[in-house]
Motif scaffolding. Sequence first.
Motif, mmCIF file in Angstrom:
data_model
loop_
_atom_site.group_PDB
_atom_site.id
_atom_site.type_symbol
_atom_site.label_atom_id
_atom_site.label_comp_id
_atom_site.label_asym_id
_atom_site.label_seq_id
_atom_site.Cartn_x
_atom_site.Cartn_y
_atom_site.Cartn_z
ATOM 1 N N GLU A 201 0.855 -1.203 0.066
ATOM 2 C CA GLU A 201 -0.041 0.070 -0.040
ATOM 3 C C GLU A 201 0.991 1.131 -0.078
ATOM 4 O O GLU A 201 0.407 2.301 -0.764
ATOM 5 C CB GLU A 201 -1.152 -0.038 1.252
ATOM 6 C CG GLU A 201 -1.851 1.081 1.257
ATOM 7 C CD GLU A 201 -2.754 1.003 2.295
ATOM 8 O OE1 GLU A 201 -3.516 1.792 2.619
ATOM 9 O OE2 GLU A 201 -2.706 0.133 3.392
ATOM 10 N N GLU A 202 1.817 1.217 0.950
ATOM 11 C CA GLU A 202 2.871 2.396 0.814
ATOM 12 C C GLU A 202 3.485 2.510 -0.547
ATOM 13 O O GLU A 202 3.630 3.679 -0.964
ATOM 14 C CB GLU A 202 3.867 2.297 1.893
ATOM 15 C CG GLU A 202 3.305 2.534 3.354
ATOM 16 C CD GLU A 202 4.013 1.956 4.594
ATOM 17 O OE1 GLU A 202 3.991 2.279 5.529
ATOM 18 O OE2 GLU A 202 5.055 1.119 4.092
ATOM 19 N N ARG A 203 3.864 1.434 -1.140
ATOM 20 C CA ARG A 203 4.679 1.553 -2.265
ATOM 21 C C ARG A 203 3.650 2.439 -3.278
ATOM 22 O O ARG A 203 4.148 3.019 -4.159
ATOM 23 C CB ARG A 203 5.166 0.155 -2.850
ATOM 24 C CG ARG A 203 5.733 0.182 -4.133
ATOM 25 C CD ARG A 203 7.313 0.634 -4.000
ATOM 26 N NE ARG A 203 7.380 2.123 -4.534
ATOM 27 C CZ ARG A 203 8.405 2.686 -4.177
ATOM 28 N NH1 ARG A 203 9.408 2.564 -3.530
ATOM 29 N NH2 ARG A 203 8.524 4.037 -4.621
ATOM 30 N N ALA A 204 2.323 1.906 -3.472
ATOM 31 C CA ALA A 204 1.521 2.202 -4.279
ATOM 32 C C ALA A 204 1.339 4.011 -4.086
ATOM 33 O O ALA A 204 1.217 4.788 -4.909
ATOM 34 C CB ALA A 204 0.096 1.729 -4.144
ATOM 35 N N GLU A 205 1.283 4.397 -2.874
ATOM 36 C CA GLU A 205 1.179 5.596 -2.576
ATOM 37 C C GLU A 205 2.308 6.437 -2.993
ATOM 38 O O GLU A 205 2.267 7.652 -3.470
ATOM 39 C CB GLU A 205 0.918 5.824 -1.118
ATOM 40 C CG GLU A 205 -0.374 5.442 -0.589
ATOM 41 C CD GLU A 205 -0.560 5.707 0.922
ATOM 42 O OE1 GLU A 205 -1.149 6.666 1.379
ATOM 43 O OE2 GLU A 205 -0.271 4.802 1.662
ATOM 44 N N LEU A 206 3.444 5.914 -3.004
ATOM 45 C CA LEU A 206 4.682 6.548 -3.393
ATOM 46 C C LEU A 206 4.795 6.757 -4.907
ATOM 47 O O LEU A 206 5.121 7.867 -5.550
ATOM 48 C CB LEU A 206 6.131 5.952 -2.866
ATOM 49 C CG LEU A 206 6.480 5.946 -1.315
ATOM 50 C CD1 LEU A 206 7.611 4.983 -1.135
ATOM 51 C CD2 LEU A 206 6.744 7.424 -0.837
ATOM 52 N N ASP A 207 4.296 5.453 -5.645
ATOM 53 C CA ASP A 207 4.431 5.733 -7.016
ATOM 54 C C ASP A 207 3.288 6.696 -7.613
ATOM 55 O O ASP A 207 3.474 7.232 -8.527
ATOM 56 C CB ASP A 207 4.150 4.397 -7.485
ATOM 57 C CG ASP A 207 5.124 3.414 -7.389
ATOM 58 O OD1 ASP A 207 6.201 3.763 -6.904
ATOM 59 O OD2 ASP A 207 4.763 2.154 -7.396
ATOM 60 N N ALA A 208 2.181 7.039 -6.733
ATOM 61 C CA ALA A 208 1.204 8.018 -7.165
ATOM 62 C C ALA A 208 1.727 9.367 -6.867
ATOM 63 O O ALA A 208 1.110 10.172 -7.539
ATOM 64 C CB ALA A 208 -0.005 7.749 -6.348
ATOM 65 N N LEU A 209 2.837 9.531 -6.301
ATOM 66 C CA LEU A 209 3.537 10.890 -6.091
ATOM 67 C C LEU A 209 4.286 11.445 -7.398
ATOM 68 O O LEU A 209 4.742 12.482 -7.551
ATOM 69 C CB LEU A 209 4.386 11.222 -5.012
ATOM 70 C CG LEU A 209 3.779 10.744 -3.425
ATOM 71 C CD1 LEU A 209 4.844 10.490 -2.401
ATOM 72 C CD2 LEU A 209 2.768 11.845 -3.195
ATOM 73 N N GLY A 210 4.543 10.348 -8.123
ATOM 74 C CA GLY A 210 5.134 10.784 -9.569
ATOM 75 C C GLY A 210 6.571 10.314 -9.575
ATOM 76 O O GLY A 210 6.939 9.593 -8.644
ATOM 77 N N ALA A 211 7.479 10.880 -10.330
ATOM 78 C CA ALA A 211 9.030 10.531 -10.460
ATOM 79 C C ALA A 211 9.529 10.642 -9.247
ATOM 80 O O ALA A 211 10.251 9.658 -8.845
ATOM 81 C CB ALA A 211 9.484 11.379 -11.488
ATOM 82 N N ARG A 212 9.468 11.652 -8.298
ATOM 83 C CA ARG A 212 10.185 11.879 -7.338
ATOM 84 C C ARG A 212 9.955 10.743 -6.177
ATOM 85 O O ARG A 212 10.675 10.269 -5.385
ATOM 86 C CB ARG A 212 9.971 13.160 -6.648
ATOM 87 C CG ARG A 212 10.532 14.053 -7.484
ATOM 88 C CD ARG A 212 10.831 15.567 -6.822
ATOM 89 N NE ARG A 212 11.362 16.565 -7.847
ATOM 90 C CZ ARG A 212 12.650 16.600 -7.970
ATOM 91 N NH1 ARG A 212 13.626 15.903 -7.350
ATOM 92 N NH2 ARG A 212 13.201 17.495 -8.619
ATOM 93 N N GLY A 213 8.503 10.495 -6.098
ATOM 94 C CA GLY A 213 8.048 9.484 -5.003
ATOM 95 C C GLY A 213 8.396 8.069 -5.684
ATOM 96 O O GLY A 213 8.822 7.222 -4.809
ATOM 97 N N GLN A 214 8.550 7.800 -6.919
ATOM 98 C CA GLN A 214 9.045 6.604 -7.516
ATOM 99 C C GLN A 214 10.309 6.169 -7.264
ATOM 100 O O GLN A 214 11.057 4.939 -7.080
ATOM 101 C CB GLN A 214 8.829 6.502 -8.859
ATOM 102 C CG GLN A 214 7.167 6.541 -9.261
ATOM 103 C CD GLN A 214 6.798 6.756 -10.786
ATOM 104 O OE1 GLN A 214 7.620 6.950 -11.397
ATOM 105 N NE2 GLN A 214 5.616 7.010 -10.899
ATOM 106 N N MET A 215 11.531 7.220 -7.268
ATOM 107 C CA MET A 215 12.596 6.951 -6.863
ATOM 108 C C MET A 215 13.109 6.629 -5.462
ATOM 109 O O MET A 215 14.324 6.115 -5.190
ATOM 110 C CB MET A 215 13.501 8.360 -7.480
ATOM 111 C CG MET A 215 13.373 9.489 -6.106
ATOM 112 S SD MET A 215 14.623 10.748 -6.764
ATOM 113 C CE MET A 215 13.922 11.136 -8.236
#
Length: 221
Positions: A201-215
């Motif tokens: 769930e946390e990974r999905a929330e980070l990915d939803a933040l865009g490029a900066r969350g995905q890194m």
Amino acid sequence: MDIFSQTWSALCTAVAALPDEAFDEPSGCRGWRVRDLVSHLVIDAQDLLITLSTPADTAPSHDALSYWTPSATPPDGTAPGDALVVRLAAAYEDPALLRAHLDDLGAAAGRAAQLAHPELPVATQGMTLTVRDYLGAYVLEAVLHHLDLAAHLPSVGLPSTESLAAAREMVERRLRVRLPARWEDADALRVATGRRPATAEERAELDALGARGQMLPLSFG
């Protein structure tokens, strides 16, 4: 300046209260036991004392945020400097000696911080910062290592609410990303800096933040 004193004092107090058997437990730093982490804190205290007594003759080149260089490669305890920490920790043998060494150096570093002029430029690691910014950067160092200390020791309390909030704000500003507001500060810091894996769930929330969350996660040392 005050938040540094509060944060550093809480970390040193937490170490002073550790029973001997806790020193053989794993820490939140990959490849390090608690005794290795405490040995690193002794070096941190030395660095504080050295830097606070090393005035710079140049204008500040960095601030509390640019002091940090986030890295996609987390430390694993095998780098030469990290391995040296492990050997130093083993040399103490008796946890009481390591505990006492940090108690002495940590208290001295805390006093030096209180006596230093906030706007004095000081030199460290090829950078020049004001004392205020240098100690501000160390708030993050102390909070993260307090979390590392508590990672497998339920009896160790967390840093103060104020310290956690200050550290989280620094991480978010340095990374230029706002972590999900519903996350507790301790969880946000651990996940963002790779101290524990994100849940699905946390990974999905980070990915939803865009490029900066995905890194994320990125290591702050």
